[in-house]
Design an enzyme around this catalytic site. Structure first.
Site, PDB file in Angstrom:
ATOM      1  N   ASP A  94       0.852  -1.187   0.000  1.00 12.95           N
ATOM      2  CA  ASP A  94       0.000   0.000   0.000  1.00 12.95           C
ATOM      3  C   ASP A  94       0.891   1.240   0.000  1.00 12.95           C
ATOM      4  O   ASP A  94       2.013   1.220   0.512  1.00 12.95           O
ATOM      5  CB  ASP A  94      -0.866   0.034   1.267  1.00 12.95           C
ATOM      6  N   LYS A 102      -4.988   1.805  -3.223  1.00 11.66           N
ATOM      7  CA  LYS A 102      -5.521   3.141  -3.435  1.00 11.66           C
ATOM      8  C   LYS A 102      -5.266   4.052  -2.241  1.00 11.66           C
ATOM      9  O   LYS A 102      -5.047   3.615  -1.134  1.00 11.66           O
ATOM     10  CB  LYS A 102      -7.010   3.065  -3.721  1.00 11.66           C
ATOM     11  N   MET A 124     -11.836   5.646   7.681  1.00 10.34           N
ATOM     12  CA  MET A 124     -12.026   6.423   6.452  1.00 10.34           C
ATOM     13  C   MET A 124     -13.063   7.532   6.639  1.00 10.34           C
ATOM     14  O   MET A 124     -13.800   7.867   5.719  1.00 10.34           O
ATOM     15  CB  MET A 124     -12.442   5.497   5.290  1.00 10.34           C
TER      16      MET A 124
HETATM   17  N1  SAH Z   1      -6.706  -2.352   6.960  1.00 10.59           N
HETATM   18  C1  SAH Z   1      -6.562  -1.129   7.705  1.00 10.59           C
HETATM   19  C2  SAH Z   1      -7.641  -0.133   7.378  1.00 10.59           C
HETATM   20  C3  SAH Z   1      -7.616   0.368   5.957  1.00 10.59           C
HETATM   21  S1  SAH Z   1      -8.825   1.614   5.642  1.00 10.59           S
HETATM   22  C4  SAH Z   1      -6.531  -1.439   9.200  1.00 10.59           C
HETATM   23  O1  SAH Z   1      -6.834  -2.573   9.592  1.00 10.59           O
HETATM   24  O2  SAH Z   1      -6.194  -0.549   9.985  1.00 10.59           O
HETATM   25  C5  SAH Z   1      -7.889   3.084   5.876  1.00 10.59           C
HETATM   26  C6  SAH Z   1      -8.346   3.795   7.131  1.00 10.59           C
HETATM   27  O3  SAH Z   1      -7.747   3.190   8.269  1.00 10.59           O
HETATM   28  C7  SAH Z   1      -7.933   5.248   7.236  1.00 10.59           C
HETATM   29  O4  SAH Z   1      -8.822   6.072   6.527  1.00 10.59           O
HETATM   30  C8  SAH Z   1      -8.007   5.479   8.721  1.00 10.59           C
HETATM   31  O5  SAH Z   1      -9.338   5.649   9.140  1.00 10.59           O
HETATM   32  C9  SAH Z   1      -7.526   4.157   9.266  1.00 10.59           C
HETATM   33  N2  SAH Z   1      -6.082   4.157   9.606  1.00 10.59           N
HETATM   34  C10 SAH Z   1      -5.152   3.323   9.122  1.00 10.59           C
HETATM   35  N3  SAH Z   1      -3.947   3.550   9.690  1.00 10.59           N
HETATM   36  C11 SAH Z   1      -4.133   4.571  10.558  1.00 10.59           C
HETATM   37  C12 SAH Z   1      -3.286   5.279  11.457  1.00 10.59           C
HETATM   38  N4  SAH Z   1      -1.981   4.980  11.564  1.00 10.59           N
HETATM   39  N5  SAH Z   1      -3.822   6.267  12.205  1.00 10.59           N
HETATM   40  C13 SAH Z   1      -5.128   6.576  12.108  1.00 10.59           C
HETATM   41  N6  SAH Z   1      -5.971   5.948  11.273  1.00 10.59           N
HETATM   42  C14 SAH Z   1      -5.495   4.958  10.513  1.00 10.59           C
END
Ligand code: SAH
Length: 292
Positions: free
Chosen positions: A60, A82, A197
């Site tokens: 990613d 994306k 998100m």
């Molecule tokens: N698979 C990922 C989520 C992907 S969707 C997981 O399990 O965490 C992407 C969303 O994840 C972002 O829009 C945000 O809401 C959240 N996110 C991912 N990493 C983050 C971080 N380090 N700090 C805050 N939000 C995060």
């Protein structure tokens, strides 16, 4: 929008041309690996080992260098996936790159932020590969909600204050999507909501939750770049959540957590003398319901 077919084929051809010629005849495999929320210390040992032995890593866009640095020097690193508002590699091309590399006998790692099966399209990618007879292994990662909760000292469940945890995505892109959502089932201060998100749609989410009956005094927090060096966060009651997220003016991913459990984070106390103490309020509610 899908990438035009010729462009996709050309891209796969370019990538293949860069591979070493003496590839094994053994079938390769794909590991869907969770990279966690950003801090390399939060990788699992399985994830670290998969990265150290991979021939190709399709990652990613937001995976930090501290994690990509675990790859062998010979490994090929490709940024796919994306990112809101930016050009990206089409999902179909990502799938086909994984398949093509695996068929060439390579050890392929598909590295995703957080956990591959939490808003990460891991299920779709695994199904696509399995349908084509390619072995898939899934290595879980720490999802953003857990990384952020640990960073803030915020227990996601807590006896007497939070009985359940819901990982949700901010369903407010269109009116139809907003109306299709069961907001009533989410409007419960004893359920900790972790909203993924949601940075750009939090006003709609907060409004819908309040309209469904969630108290405007419910504690919430927005965290940008959780567990990473640039991490920032702001606490707010639900009624001020949208303006607080606007003030945060984040450019990186933001996770929003809503529910009485947020008031258990050490940073919440003393922030604003006017705040209603949310956990005693939760106790009162539970006792009134005969649960204590
Ligand atoms: N698979 C990922 C989520 C992907 S969707 C997981 O399990 O965490 C992407 C969303 O994840 C972002 O829009 C945000 O809401 C959240 N996110 C991912 N990493 C983050 C971080 N380090 N700090 C805050 N939000 C995060």
């Amino acid at each position: 929008m899908g990438m035009p077919e010729e462009a996709a084929v050309a891209r796969i051809g370019e990538e293949l041309a860069l591979l070493p010629a003496d590839l094994s005849e053994e079938p390769g495999s794909v590991a869907l690996v969770g990279a966690g929320p950003g801090d390399p210390g939060l990788l699992t040992l399985h994830a670290a080992r998969a990265l150290e032995s991979a021939d190709v890593i399709l990652h990613d866009a937001l995976v930090p260098d501290g994690i990509l640095g675990l790859a062998r020097r010979e490994a090929r690193l490709l940024s796919v996936g994306k990112r809101a508002g930016r050009a990206s590699v089409d999902q179909d091309l990502t799938n086909r790159l994984m398949e093509t590399f695996a068929r060439r006998g390579l050890r392929v790692v598909r590295l995703k932020g957080g956990d591959p099966f939490v808003f990460g399209r891991g299920g779709e990618e695994a199904a696509w590969l399995r349908e084509r007879g390619i072995a898939v292994r899934v290595i879980p990662g720490i999802t953003a909600a857990m990384g952020v909760a640990a960073e803030l000292g915020l227990p996601l469940t807590h006896r007497g204050a939070a009985r359940s945890l819901r990982l949700v995505t901010a369903s407010c892109r269109t009116r139809a999507e907003t109306e299709a959502m069961d907001w009533r089932s989410m409007a419960d201060p004893g359920t900790t909501l972790a909203i993924y998100m949601g940075r750009d749609r939090i006003a709609c989410v907060a409004e819908a939750l309040a309209a469904a009956g969630l108290s405007p005094a419910t504690p919430a927090v927005a965290v940008e770049n959780g567990t990473q060096p640039g991490s920032r966060h702001r606490f707010a009651e639900l009624r001020r959540l949208a303006s607080t997220v606007r003030e945060l003016d984040a450019s990186a991913p933001v996770l929003v957590v809503i529910g009485d459990a947020v008031a258990l984070a050490p940073g919440w106390r003393g922030r604003d003398g006017l705040l209603e103490p949310a956990v005693p309020a939760a106790r009162e509610r539970l006792c009134a319901a005969g649960a204590c």
